[in-house]
Design a protein around this motif. Structure first.
Motif, PDB file in Angstrom:
ATOM      1  N   MET A 265      33.949  29.368  63.573  1.00 30.21           N
ATOM      2  CA  MET A 265      33.188  29.381  62.323  1.00 30.21           C
ATOM      3  C   MET A 265      33.965  28.724  61.197  1.00 30.21           C
ATOM      4  N   LEU A 266      35.277  28.909  61.201  1.00 30.24           N
ATOM      5  CA  LEU A 266      36.113  28.340  60.135  1.00 30.24           C
ATOM      6  C   LEU A 266      36.157  26.815  60.175  1.00 30.24           C
ATOM      7  N   THR A 267      35.856  26.193  61.323  1.00 30.22           N
ATOM      8  CA  THR A 267      35.829  24.730  61.378  1.00 30.22           C
ATOM      9  C   THR A 267      34.661  24.159  60.591  1.00 30.22           C
ATOM     10  N   GLY A 268      33.614  24.967  60.397  1.00 26.15           N
ATOM     11  CA  GLY A 268      32.448  24.489  59.678  1.00 26.15           C
ATOM     12  C   GLY A 268      31.542  23.593  60.497  1.00 26.15           C
ATOM     13  N   GLN A 269      31.826  23.439  61.787  1.00 27.74           N
ATOM     14  CA  GLN A 269      31.069  22.522  62.627  1.00 27.74           C
ATOM     15  C   GLN A 269      29.988  23.207  63.455  1.00 27.74           C
ATOM     16  N   TYR A 270      29.941  24.540  63.429  1.00 31.38           N
ATOM     17  CA  TYR A 270      29.043  25.258  64.325  1.00 31.38           C
ATOM     18  C   TYR A 270      28.193  26.272  63.554  1.00 31.38           C
TER      19      TYR A 270
ATOM     20  N   GLU B 162      40.269  33.911  54.919  1.00 35.84           N
ATOM     21  CA  GLU B 162      39.421  33.398  55.995  1.00 35.84           C
ATOM     22  C   GLU B 162      38.010  33.976  55.897  1.00 35.84           C
ATOM     23  N   PHE B 163      37.927  35.259  55.574  1.00 36.54           N
ATOM     24  CA  PHE B 163      36.626  35.907  55.433  1.00 36.54           C
ATOM     25  C   PHE B 163      35.818  35.247  54.316  1.00 36.54           C
ATOM     26  N   ASP B 164      36.460  35.010  53.163  1.00 37.41           N
ATOM     27  CA  ASP B 164      35.762  34.389  52.037  1.00 37.41           C
ATOM     28  C   ASP B 164      35.317  32.971  52.381  1.00 37.41           C
ATOM     29  N   THR B 165      36.159  32.237  53.127  1.00 37.82           N
ATOM     30  CA  THR B 165      35.810  30.876  53.533  1.00 37.82           C
ATOM     31  C   THR B 165      34.559  30.876  54.407  1.00 37.82           C
ATOM     32  N   ILE B 166      34.494  31.813  55.340  1.00 39.40           N
ATOM     33  CA  ILE B 166      33.326  31.894  56.224  1.00 39.40           C
ATOM     34  C   ILE B 166      32.067  32.236  55.442  1.00 39.40           C
ATOM     35  N   GLN B 167      32.200  33.106  54.424  1.00 33.27           N
ATOM     36  CA  GLN B 167      31.023  33.453  53.620  1.00 33.27           C
ATOM     37  C   GLN B 167      30.511  32.235  52.865  1.00 33.27           C
ATOM     38  N   VAL B 168      31.426  31.381  52.404  1.00 33.91           N
ATOM     39  CA  VAL B 168      31.020  30.143  51.723  1.00 33.91           C
ATOM     40  C   VAL B 168      30.298  29.230  52.703  1.00 33.91           C
ATOM     41  N   ILE B 169      30.826  29.135  53.923  1.00 32.02           N
ATOM     42  CA  ILE B 169      30.199  28.289  54.950  1.00 32.02           C
ATOM     43  C   ILE B 169      28.801  28.803  55.272  1.00 32.02           C
ATOM     44  N   LEU B 170      28.660  30.112  55.400  1.00 29.31           N
ATOM     45  CA  LEU B 170      27.357  30.701  55.716  1.00 29.31           C
ATOM     46  C   LEU B 170      26.378  30.560  54.565  1.00 29.31           C
ATOM     47  N   GLY B 171      26.892  30.432  53.346  1.00 32.50           N
ATOM     48  CA  GLY B 171      26.032  30.342  52.174  1.00 32.50           C
ATOM     49  C   GLY B 171      25.365  29.000  51.996  1.00 32.50           C
ATOM     50  N   ARG B 172      25.806  27.961  52.758  1.00 31.49           N
ATOM     51  CA  ARG B 172      25.196  26.652  52.629  1.00 31.49           C
ATOM     52  C   ARG B 172      23.821  26.647  53.267  1.00 31.49           C
ATOM     53  N   LYS B 173      22.866  26.055  52.582  1.00 32.81           N
ATOM     54  CA  LYS B 173      21.491  26.049  53.073  1.00 32.81           C
ATOM     55  C   LYS B 173      21.274  24.951  54.111  1.00 32.81           C
ATOM     56  N   GLU B 174      22.012  23.830  53.975  1.00 32.92           N
ATOM     57  CA  GLU B 174      21.811  22.745  54.921  1.00 32.92           C
ATOM     58  C   GLU B 174      22.550  23.025  56.220  1.00 32.92           C
ATOM     59  N   LYS B 175      22.336  22.197  57.219  1.00 29.33           N
ATOM     60  CA  LYS B 175      22.992  22.366  58.506  1.00 29.33           C
ATOM     61  C   LYS B 175      24.488  22.118  58.352  1.00 29.33           C
ATOM     62  N   PRO B 176      25.313  22.745  59.197  1.00 30.21           N
ATOM     63  CA  PRO B 176      26.757  22.553  59.106  1.00 30.21           C
ATOM     64  C   PRO B 176      27.140  21.081  59.256  1.00 30.21           C
ATOM     65  N   LYS B 177      28.017  20.636  58.381  1.00 30.71           N
ATOM     66  CA  LYS B 177      28.509  19.258  58.450  1.00 30.71           C
ATOM     67  C   LYS B 177      29.928  19.253  58.995  1.00 30.71           C
ATOM     68  N   PRO B 178      30.349  18.097  59.525  1.00 30.01           N
ATOM     69  CA  PRO B 178      31.720  18.030  60.056  1.00 30.01           C
ATOM     70  C   PRO B 178      32.735  18.413  58.992  1.00 30.01           C
ATOM     71  N   HIS B 179      33.673  19.236  59.384  1.00 31.37           N
ATOM     72  CA  HIS B 179      34.705  19.706  58.464  1.00 31.37           C
ATOM     73  C   HIS B 179      35.722  18.596  58.216  1.00 31.37           C
ATOM     74  N   LYS B 180      36.175  18.450  56.989  1.00 32.24           N
ATOM     75  CA  LYS B 180      37.182  17.446  56.649  1.00 32.24           C
ATOM     76  C   LYS B 180      38.551  17.995  57.013  1.00 32.24           C
TER      77      LYS B 180
END
Length: 444
Positions: A193-198, A263-281
């Protein structure tokens, strides 16, 4: 009393709550009551059972239906294993005693005695009060035990996925421990989840198909694949950071945390995005300063998650390759270099370089000066975090003063208190981490 003319209901109750865990099961109650019925020659029209608590008024539909039918004259008595099976609150006791004294209920049989309309109301009321007070006392004991457990950092809950509850016989001594089989798999889920790709569904599929994840089997059901909904609830639960919610407040747990608060806060930010997951930089170690020896274009890198055919597990791989972006030029080099191969090439190249002593001394002094500047920055940042911590503590004190002076309602106070407590926990965690980093850096 001429029991032959009375028709009875058999009533058996087993509460699912802690107060009645020592009581006989419904089947055992009915077995004892059946022997009593045979011995006394009692005529029974129906057996009624309940599995809800009697300490809450009007919480038992089966009991309420029985009383209603008695009022209609369908039966004139009740057979029950023990008198406190009928009620444990004053409202229902009052109604029961009124029906008994007015003759609507003519007889109540228990395993020890028969209660009749002609009996002393004082004796029956005394037993009713004792049963009610028992519920009140036991409820307070249970609450006090839960508060004590929370203060010791032990969540009074069923352990979530990745953890287990211990099974000691001593009541209140159980705790939450790591599940050695599912802990690493849940940690893998957080890493993915932390990669932001899935998406959450994709991570669940990887764990189920790639790692054969199965929930813990019980006597009633076999282990099942990880459901997407279960995984979602897990990754939004602060429990995995070492803090657990109890009555709206976060408490520090004494169990092993799986992830950090950052890490928990980062995942919450990732989950908060409305669009589909984009490749992580990603920040790759060797990009930005290396160019292709064939065409002169910059070297870039890609990270891939591949499934190993031999073990079925997933593994991260980093590949370096040419960007091929220099005008219209084409690069003849089609190869991909792994991170391990890149390290070997750099180490081989460094073997051919010798440092001039004067430059080496200058570099050491420069690094030392940079470290001192960084140390001062970290000290200022640590002080800033400490000041903010004190500010939050003062705000908590002010909230209490406002509540005492009735300027805040209970609801407002609890909400604002919970918000400040959550902020305080994160600030204290950040302060401790910065302090450890600063201490380690100073010791070097």
């Amino acid at each position: 009393m001429n029991t032959e003319k009375i028709t009875y209901f058999i009533y058996a109750r087993k509460s699912t709550e802690g107060e009645d865990r020592q009581s006989l099961s419904i089947s055992s109650q009915i077995e004892d009551i059946s022997r009593l019925q045979t011995q006394q020659g009692l005529r029974v029209t129906e057996t009624i059972t309940d599995s809800a608590s009697a300490k809450i008024p009007f919480n038992r539909p089966a009991y309420a239906s029985m009383i209603k039918r008695i009022k209609k004259g369908e039966a004139g008595g009740i057979i029950v294993w023990k008198i406190d099976r009928l009620a444990r609150n004053h409202l229902e006791w009052g109604e029961l005693m009124h029906l008994l004294q007015t003759g609507v209920i003519k007889s109540i049989w228990t395993m020890h005695r028969e209660y009749l309309s002609s009996d002393s109301a004082l004796l029956i009321s005394l037993e009713a009060s004792m049963a009610t007070q028992f519920s009140v006392d036991l409820s307070e004991i249970v609450k006090r035990g839960l508060r004590k457990k929370v203060s010791l950092g032990q969540p009074p809950i069923i352990a979530p996925t990745g953890y287990l509850n211990t099974k000691h016989n001593d009541h209140g001594s159980n705790s939450i421990i790591v599940d050695p089989k599912r802990w690493p798999l849940m940690r893998k889920a957080f890493d993915l989840m932390l990669t932001g790709q899935y998406t959450v569904g994709q991570v669940a599929a990887i764990l189920n198909d790639g790692y054969n994840f199965r929930s813990r089997s019980t006597k009633k059901r076999m282990g099942k694949p990880l459901a997407t909904s279960v995984l979602y609830r897990s990754i939004i639960d602060p429990f995995y950071t070492g803090y657990f919610n109890y009555k709206g407040e976060l408490h520090k747990g004494m169990y092993k945390p799986m992830i950090t608060l950052e890490e928990f806060d980062t995942i919450q930010v990732i989950l908060g995005r409305k669009e589909k997951p984009k490749p992580h930089k990603h920040d790759f170690a060797f990009t930005g300063f290396i160019r292709c020896g064939c065409c002169g274009c910059a070297i870039t890198a890609s990270r891939k998650l591949k499934k190993l055919q031999t073990t079925g597990e997933y593994k991260d791989y980093t590949f370096y390759h040419c960007t091929k972006r220099k005008g219209a030029a084409t690069c003849a080099d089609k190869r991909y270099t792994t991170e391990k191969e890149m390290l070997a090439l750099i180490e081989e190249e460094l073997q051919n370089i010798a440092l001039v002593p004067r430059w080496k001394s200058w570099a050491a002094e420069t690094v030392k000066a940079d470290n001192e500047d960084e140390l001062q920055k970290q000290q200022k940042l640590l002080k800033s975090i400490g000041d903010y911590e004190q500010k939050l503590l003062s705000e908590l004190d002010n909230l209490l003063d406002l509540r005492i002076s009735n300027e805040l309602s209970d609801e407002q106070y609890n909400q604002k208190k919970a918000e400040r407590r959550h902020q305080l926990i994160r600030v204290q965690e950040k302060y401790s981490k910065r302090k450890r980093t600063l201490t380690t850096g100073s010791s070097r």
